[in-house]
Every structure is written in structure tokens, then in C-alpha cells.
Design a protein around this motif. Structure first.
Motif, PDB file in Angstrom:
ATOM      1  N   THR A 100       0.794  -1.120  -0.057  1.00 51.78           N
ATOM      2  CA  THR A 100      -0.134   0.048   0.057  1.00 51.78           C
ATOM      3  C   THR A 100       0.897   1.342  -0.028  1.00 51.78           C
ATOM      4  O   THR A 100       1.946   1.104   0.413  1.00 51.78           O
ATOM      5  CB  THR A 100      -1.069   0.291   1.183  1.00 51.78           C
ATOM      6  N   ASP A 101       0.364   2.376  -0.471  1.00 53.07           N
ATOM      7  CA  ASP A 101       1.023   3.737  -0.395  1.00 53.07           C
ATOM      8  C   ASP A 101      -0.271   4.672   0.484  1.00 53.07           C
ATOM      9  O   ASP A 101      -1.174   4.658   0.130  1.00 53.07           O
ATOM     10  CB  ASP A 101       0.954   4.227  -1.676  1.00 53.07           C
ATOM     11  N   ARG A 102       0.451   5.279   1.217  1.00 55.15           N
ATOM     12  CA  ARG A 102      -0.325   6.266   2.187  1.00 55.15           C
ATOM     13  C   ARG A 102      -0.712   7.479   1.271  1.00 55.15           C
ATOM     14  O   ARG A 102       0.129   7.903   0.522  1.00 55.15           O
ATOM     15  CB  ARG A 102       0.402   6.587   3.249  1.00 55.15           C
ATOM     16  N   GLN A 103      -1.912   7.765   1.571  1.00 57.30           N
ATOM     17  CA  GLN A 103      -2.378   9.087   0.867  1.00 57.30           C
ATOM     18  C   GLN A 103      -2.777  10.176   2.053  1.00 57.30           C
ATOM     19  O   GLN A 103      -3.594   9.409   2.710  1.00 57.30           O
ATOM     20  CB  GLN A 103      -3.419   8.852  -0.156  1.00 57.30           C
ATOM     21  N   LEU A 104      -2.537  11.316   2.172  1.00 56.51           N
ATOM     22  CA  LEU A 104      -2.847  12.181   3.170  1.00 56.51           C
ATOM     23  C   LEU A 104      -3.579  13.450   2.405  1.00 56.51           C
ATOM     24  O   LEU A 104      -3.180  13.819   1.260  1.00 56.51           O
ATOM     25  CB  LEU A 104      -1.735  12.771   3.966  1.00 56.51           C
ATOM     26  N   PHE A 105      -4.802  13.658   3.015  1.00 60.69           N
ATOM     27  CA  PHE A 105      -5.647  14.915   2.455  1.00 60.69           C
ATOM     28  C   PHE A 105      -5.855  15.891   3.450  1.00 60.69           C
ATOM     29  O   PHE A 105      -6.394  15.399   4.766  1.00 60.69           O
ATOM     30  CB  PHE A 105      -7.063  14.407   2.182  1.00 60.69           C
ATOM     31  N   VAL A 106      -5.452  17.040   3.203  1.00 61.65           N
ATOM     32  CA  VAL A 106      -5.757  18.095   4.417  1.00 61.65           C
ATOM     33  C   VAL A 106      -7.251  18.869   4.156  1.00 61.65           C
ATOM     34  O   VAL A 106      -6.991  19.226   2.654  1.00 61.65           O
ATOM     35  CB  VAL A 106      -4.732  19.162   4.544  1.00 61.65           C
ATOM     36  N   VAL A 107      -8.148  18.828   4.671  1.00 61.61           N
ATOM     37  CA  VAL A 107      -9.548  19.447   4.155  1.00 61.61           C
ATOM     38  C   VAL A 107      -9.966  20.551   5.181  1.00 61.61           C
ATOM     39  O   VAL A 107      -9.516  20.695   6.336  1.00 61.61           O
ATOM     40  CB  VAL A 107     -10.556  18.303   4.012  1.00 61.61           C
ATOM     41  N   ASP A 108     -10.945  21.546   4.578  1.00 62.10           N
ATOM     42  CA  ASP A 108     -11.438  22.202   5.402  1.00 62.10           C
ATOM     43  C   ASP A 108     -12.651  21.856   5.919  1.00 62.10           C
ATOM     44  O   ASP A 108     -13.159  20.708   5.799  1.00 62.10           O
ATOM     45  CB  ASP A 108     -11.619  23.572   4.756  1.00 62.10           C
ATOM     46  N   ALA A 109     -13.695  22.751   6.749  1.00 58.43           N
ATOM     47  CA  ALA A 109     -14.878  22.180   7.424  1.00 58.43           C
ATOM     48  C   ALA A 109     -15.978  21.646   6.497  1.00 58.43           C
ATOM     49  O   ALA A 109     -16.904  20.929   6.840  1.00 58.43           O
ATOM     50  CB  ALA A 109     -15.378  23.626   7.930  1.00 58.43           C
ATOM     51  N   ALA A 110     -15.799  22.195   5.002  1.00 55.64           N
ATOM     52  CA  ALA A 110     -16.704  21.898   4.217  1.00 55.64           C
ATOM     53  C   ALA A 110     -16.348  20.416   3.650  1.00 55.64           C
ATOM     54  O   ALA A 110     -17.031  20.185   2.700  1.00 55.64           O
ATOM     55  CB  ALA A 110     -16.991  23.077   3.206  1.00 55.64           C
ATOM     56  N   GLY A 111     -15.042  20.104   3.719  1.00 60.90           N
ATOM     57  CA  GLY A 111     -14.718  18.810   3.204  1.00 60.90           C
ATOM     58  C   GLY A 111     -13.976  18.996   1.825  1.00 60.90           C
ATOM     59  O   GLY A 111     -13.437  18.189   1.270  1.00 60.90           O
ATOM     60  N   ASP A 112     -13.486  20.366   1.335  1.00 63.89           N
ATOM     61  CA  ASP A 112     -12.660  20.723   0.401  1.00 63.89           C
ATOM     62  C   ASP A 112     -11.391  20.442   0.515  1.00 63.89           C
ATOM     63  O   ASP A 112     -10.781  20.809   1.636  1.00 63.89           O
ATOM     64  CB  ASP A 112     -13.102  22.205  -0.012  1.00 63.89           C
ATOM     65  N   LEU A 113     -10.741  20.093  -0.433  1.00 59.96           N
ATOM     66  CA  LEU A 113      -9.345  19.701  -0.361  1.00 59.96           C
ATOM     67  C   LEU A 113      -8.457  20.830  -0.267  1.00 59.96           C
ATOM     68  O   LEU A 113      -8.628  21.886  -1.270  1.00 59.96           O
ATOM     69  CB  LEU A 113      -8.997  18.676  -1.532  1.00 59.96           C
ATOM     70  N   LEU A 114      -7.699  20.914   0.568  1.00 60.22           N
ATOM     71  CA  LEU A 114      -6.617  22.029   0.779  1.00 60.22           C
ATOM     72  C   LEU A 114      -5.054  21.552   0.513  1.00 60.22           C
ATOM     73  O   LEU A 114      -4.247  22.474  -0.203  1.00 60.22           O
ATOM     74  CB  LEU A 114      -6.463  22.566   2.097  1.00 60.22           C
ATOM     75  N   LEU A 115      -4.781  20.464   0.607  1.00 60.73           N
ATOM     76  CA  LEU A 115      -3.419  19.859   0.678  1.00 60.73           C
ATOM     77  C   LEU A 115      -3.611  18.590   0.121  1.00 60.73           C
ATOM     78  O   LEU A 115      -4.232  17.738   1.002  1.00 60.73           O
ATOM     79  CB  LEU A 115      -2.757  20.279   1.683  1.00 60.73           C
ATOM     80  N   ARG A 116      -2.577  17.857  -0.780  1.00 59.82           N
ATOM     81  CA  ARG A 116      -2.532  16.431  -0.911  1.00 59.82           C
ATOM     82  C   ARG A 116      -1.020  15.855  -0.943  1.00 59.82           C
ATOM     83  O   ARG A 116      -0.307  16.574  -1.550  1.00 59.82           O
ATOM     84  CB  ARG A 116      -2.981  16.090  -2.178  1.00 59.82           C
ATOM     85  N   MET A 117      -1.000  14.960  -0.102  1.00 63.15           N
ATOM     86  CA  MET A 117       0.492  14.476  -0.106  1.00 63.15           C
ATOM     87  C   MET A 117       0.287  12.979  -0.424  1.00 63.15           C
ATOM     88  O   MET A 117      -0.532  12.127   0.115  1.00 63.15           O
ATOM     89  CB  MET A 117       0.949  14.416   1.315  1.00 63.15           C
ATOM     90  N   ARG A 118       0.978  12.379  -1.584  1.00 61.44           N
ATOM     91  CA  ARG A 118       1.049  11.002  -2.150  1.00 61.44           C
ATOM     92  C   ARG A 118       2.256  10.403  -1.279  1.00 61.44           C
ATOM     93  O   ARG A 118       3.236  10.874  -1.489  1.00 61.44           O
ATOM     94  CB  ARG A 118       0.821  10.962  -3.735  1.00 61.44           C
ATOM     95  N   GLY A 119       2.059   9.050  -1.265  1.00 60.06           N
ATOM     96  CA  GLY A 119       3.101   8.385  -0.272  1.00 60.06           C
ATOM     97  C   GLY A 119       4.250   7.949  -1.449  1.00 60.06           C
ATOM     98  O   GLY A 119       5.256   7.612  -1.061  1.00 60.06           O
TER      99      GLY A 119
END
Length: 222
Positions: free
Chosen positions: A127-146
Motif C-alpha cells: 500500500t501507499d499512504r495518501q494524506l488529505f488536508v481538508v477544510d470544514a466543508a470537506g474541500d481539499l486544501l493539500l494532498r500528499m502522496r506516499g
């Protein structure tokens, strides 16, 4: 996709800390450039070396040299773009400098949660880890791919602002992630066929450029 809220990891001082400014600078894995060099050399050096060997007796070696210079220029451009990519963390928020886009500034007050998902790598059990930073509405702010960022880098981002960290309990497939959370993915991940065709089109265009550069007409002075 079941999730559980976990405590943010304890942040540790990183080698990228900027003393006196309270900033941390994260950069993509160093192995990316090393792997790119190996793959690029394996694909191009034998072919270009053979073409140069056979072109010297015929006097057509300048065409091969031009093609080699073109390939080298593309590699150096890619190396520069990857080397310039970074994520800068401060008390005010995040600044992401991507490979193909301008700086993405994320104020700390907009960051509401961090989502972590482990995604199967193809048909294997890895597996590869995927990280998502989101705001209160669930909109994507930052993406980090493993594939590009280490687990330590992701832990640093997760712990930077004290927001809830929600992690998927079980790994998922890319198809499952596309179905459940397509808004978190890049366009080529949402539409893999279009992404594959785009890559194939770029490679075909690159091959056409190389053919034109090695054409005798290019060196004919009119």
C-alpha cells in the motif's frame, strides 16, 4: 470506507527546521530523483550510444548529439521542477510549492481535519499512504502522496495544527477511493483512461520531436 479518529503524532524537530522562524520545510523523497536517473539512463543511454556509434562513420553524428542534448534538457527541467517542490509549515499555515503549479497558500484557520488512507498499489498487497488536508466543508486544501512524501513528512503535517486526524481502518483500492471520494483525487486519478492516453500522447509527441531533430533536413542550410 470506515474511518477512525486517532491522536495526531507527536511532532519531532526535523532537519528542515528553519531556526528562529518556527518553520519546517518538507521536500519530496530523495529516491525519486535517483530512480528517475536510473530509469532515464536505462531507456536512453543504450539507444543513443548505439545510434552515435553507427552515425560517426556516416558523418551523421551531429543529429544524434542534438537529440541527446534535447533529452538532457528535458531531464534537467524535470529535475529542477522536482527539486523546487516543497511544503513549508509555519504557525500561520501551509505553503505548498508544487511541480507544475504556483504556490498554494493554506491559512491555518481553514484547516479542519486530516484524512489518511492507505491505498493498494496495483494488484499487490503493498500500500501507499495518501494524506488529505481538508477544510470544514470537506474541500481539499493539500494532498500528499506516499509515492513522493515519506510517512515522517505526513506525520509532521498531521501534527502541525492540532486538528482531528481521521484514518481509514482498512486499505482501499483506487477504484474504491474513486467511488467514495472522487473530489479528493486529481483528474488523472478520477479518469485513469484519460490519464493513460495523455501520457501516451506526450511520449508520442516526444518521439516525433526526436525524429524531427534527427532528420537530415534539420541541418540543411537554405
Amino acid at each position: 470506507m470506515s474511518e477512525q479518529t486517532v491522536a495526531p503524532p507527536v511532532p519531532r524537530r526535523r532537519r528542515g527546521d528553519v531556526a528562529g522562524h518556527g518553520q519546517i520545510v518538507l521536500r519530496p523523497r530523495a529516491q525519486i530523483l535517483a530512480q528517475a536517473r536510473l530509469v532515464g539512463a536505462a531507456l536512453t543511454v543504450p539507444i543513443l550510444a548505439a545510434m552515435l556509434w553507427f552515425s560517426i562513420p556516416r558523418g551523421t553524428w551531429p543529429r544524434v548529439v542534438v537529440a541527446l542534448a534535447f533529452v538532457l534538457a528535458i531531464y534537467l527541467l524535470g529535475w529542477y521542477l522536482v527539486r523546487s517542490a516543497q511544503i513549508c509549515i509555519s504557525h500561520d499555515g501551509l505553503i505548498e510549492r508544487g511541480v507544475f503549479r504556483r504556490d498554494n497558500r493554506v491559512p491555518a484557520k481553514r484547516i479542519a481535519a486530516v484524512l489518511i488512507v492507505d491505498v493498494y498499489r496495483g494488484s499487490t498487497a503493498e500500500t501507499d499512504r495518501q494524506l488529505f488536508v481538508v477544510d470544514a466543508a470537506g474541500d481539499l486544501l493539500l494532498r500528499m502522496r506516499g509515492q513522493f512524501w515519506s510517512v515522517e513528512d505526513m506525520d509532521t503535517v498531521s501534527a502541525a495544527f492540532g486538528v482531528p486526524v481521521r484514518r481509514s481502518e482498512d486499505p482501499v483500492t483506487w477504484r474504491g477511493l474513486r467511488t467514495q471520494s472522487p473530489e479528493l483525487l486529481y483528474w488523472f486519478e478520477r479518469f485513469p483512461l484519460a490519464g493513460g492516453l495523455s501520457v501516451a500522447g506526450f511520449l508520442a509527441l516526444l518521439a516525433l520531436v526526436l525524429i524531427l531533430l534527427m532528420s537530415p533536413e534539420v541541418f540543411v542550410l537554405r
